[in-house]
Design a protein around this motif. Structure first.
Motif, PDB file in Angstrom:
ATOM      1  N   SER A  96       4.092   2.189   9.793  1.00  0.00           N
ATOM      2  CA  SER A  96       5.139   0.892   9.609  1.00  0.00           C
ATOM      3  C   SER A  96       4.836   0.350   8.587  1.00  0.00           C
ATOM      4  O   SER A  96       3.301   0.094   8.407  1.00  0.00           O
TER       5      SER A  96
ATOM      6  N   ASN B  85       2.988  -2.757   6.425  1.00  0.00           N
ATOM      7  CA  ASN B  85       2.927  -3.735   6.837  1.00  0.00           C
ATOM      8  C   ASN B  85       3.236  -5.232   6.110  1.00  0.00           C
ATOM      9  O   ASN B  85       2.613  -6.271   5.175  1.00  0.00           O
ATOM     10  N   ARG B  86       4.450  -5.860   6.826  1.00  0.00           N
ATOM     11  CA  ARG B  86       4.815  -7.073   6.634  1.00  0.00           C
ATOM     12  C   ARG B  86       3.406  -7.896   5.049  1.00  0.00           C
ATOM     13  O   ARG B  86       3.897  -8.593   4.959  1.00  0.00           O
ATOM     14  N   SER B  87       2.809  -8.317   6.788  1.00  0.00           N
ATOM     15  CA  SER B  87       1.535  -9.330   6.982  1.00  0.00           C
ATOM     16  C   SER B  87       0.907  -8.954   5.383  1.00  0.00           C
ATOM     17  O   SER B  87       1.082  -9.932   4.871  1.00  0.00           O
ATOM     18  N   TRP B  88       0.761  -7.979   4.804  1.00  0.00           N
ATOM     19  CA  TRP B  88      -0.091  -7.591   3.591  1.00  0.00           C
ATOM     20  C   TRP B  88       0.976  -8.162   2.758  1.00  0.00           C
ATOM     21  O   TRP B  88       0.471  -7.857   1.081  1.00  0.00           O
TER      22      TRP B  88
ATOM     23  N   CYS C 182       0.651  -0.328   7.817  1.00  0.00           N
ATOM     24  CA  CYS C 182       0.160   0.304   8.964  1.00  0.00           C
ATOM     25  C   CYS C 182      -0.557   1.386   9.448  1.00  0.00           C
ATOM     26  O   CYS C 182       0.061   2.378   8.801  1.00  0.00           O
ATOM     27  N   ALA C 183      -1.261   1.470  10.416  1.00  0.00           N
ATOM     28  CA  ALA C 183      -2.349   2.459  10.531  1.00  0.00           C
ATOM     29  C   ALA C 183      -0.906   3.419  11.377  1.00  0.00           C
ATOM     30  O   ALA C 183      -1.091   4.693  11.339  1.00  0.00           O
ATOM     31  N   ASP C 184       0.508   2.758  12.300  1.00  0.00           N
ATOM     32  CA  ASP C 184       1.118   3.728  13.020  1.00  0.00           C
ATOM     33  C   ASP C 184       2.643   4.081  11.323  1.00  0.00           C
ATOM     34  O   ASP C 184       3.242   4.779  12.070  1.00  0.00           O
TER      35      ASP C 184
END
Length: 210
Positions: A63, A65-68, A59-61
């Motif tokens: 962390s 990206n669990r969804s991806w 993710c941008a932060d």
């Protein structure tokens, strides 16, 4: 200390059963929680995931990206195998640490809630295995509602795991979760009483069966 591995198909109700065991006095270690711990920003496992999947896995932060990642692995068996190869050893090592810590603090009954217990070879880390069983139609409905998936996506996730009949064949105990919560709880109480007896602790209090 006795460790019971708790597993079953995705959407079978393992978390509910694990909560029942905790209410009866067992310590619970969740593989999903361990999986989150090993991928905190900067962790070696997350670095390996970036090397394998690229920056899209973040993710941008910074962390995970669990969804991806979920969309990727449930549509690509090779990607799923690579994810397992990277994460399973780290989860197993962290589980061993948690078990050792619990043993040091005098824990007697530990439930290891692990959806991929057999797939990851983690059944070798426990003393016995209980499978939470549910009919496929109920499993499908629960999974679609819980994760907001269409039927095709839900079926793909179910198919990505070891078939339930095989898990049942390899299990020491089976908890039927097709009925009411009260019916499931009665089975959990009976199994907990058996575990306590095997661990030499004396009987579970009768009121816990209500």
């Amino acid at each position: 200390m006795m460790i019971l591995g708790l597993t079953g198909g995705i959407g079978s109700g393992k978390s509910v059963v694990a909560k029942m065991f905790r209410e009866l006095g067992a310590d619970v270690v969740g593989a999903d929680g361990l999986a989150r711990e090993i991928v905190t920003p900067g962790a070696p496992v997350l670095v390996c995931l970036v090397e394998r999947f690229g920056d899209a896995v973040l993710c941008a932060d910074g962390s995970l990206n669990r969804s991806w990642l979920a969309q990727t692995i449930f549509s690509d068996s090779r990607a799923r195998r690579d994810l397992d190869r990277i994460t399973h050893p780290a989860i197993a090592e962290l589980a061993r640490q948690r078990f050792a810590e619990l043993a040091e603090h005098g824990a007697r009954i530990v439930i290891y809630d692990a959806p991929l217990l057999f797939e990851a070879g983690a059944d070798k880390q426990v003393d016995a295995v209980a499978v939470v069983a549910v009919r496929e139609d109920i499993q499908l409905q629960r999974l679609m509602a819980r994760d907001h998936l269409d039927e095709a996506a839900a079926r793909a996730r179910i198919a990505s795991q070891m078939p339930l009949p095989e898990k049942i064949r390899r299990a020491d105990y089976v908890i039927d979760n097709n009925g009411t919560l009260a019916q499931t709880r009665r089975q959990v109480v009976l199994l907990m009483a058996r575990l306590v007896s095997m661990a030499g602790e004396g009987p579970v209090r009768p009121e816990n069966a209500e």
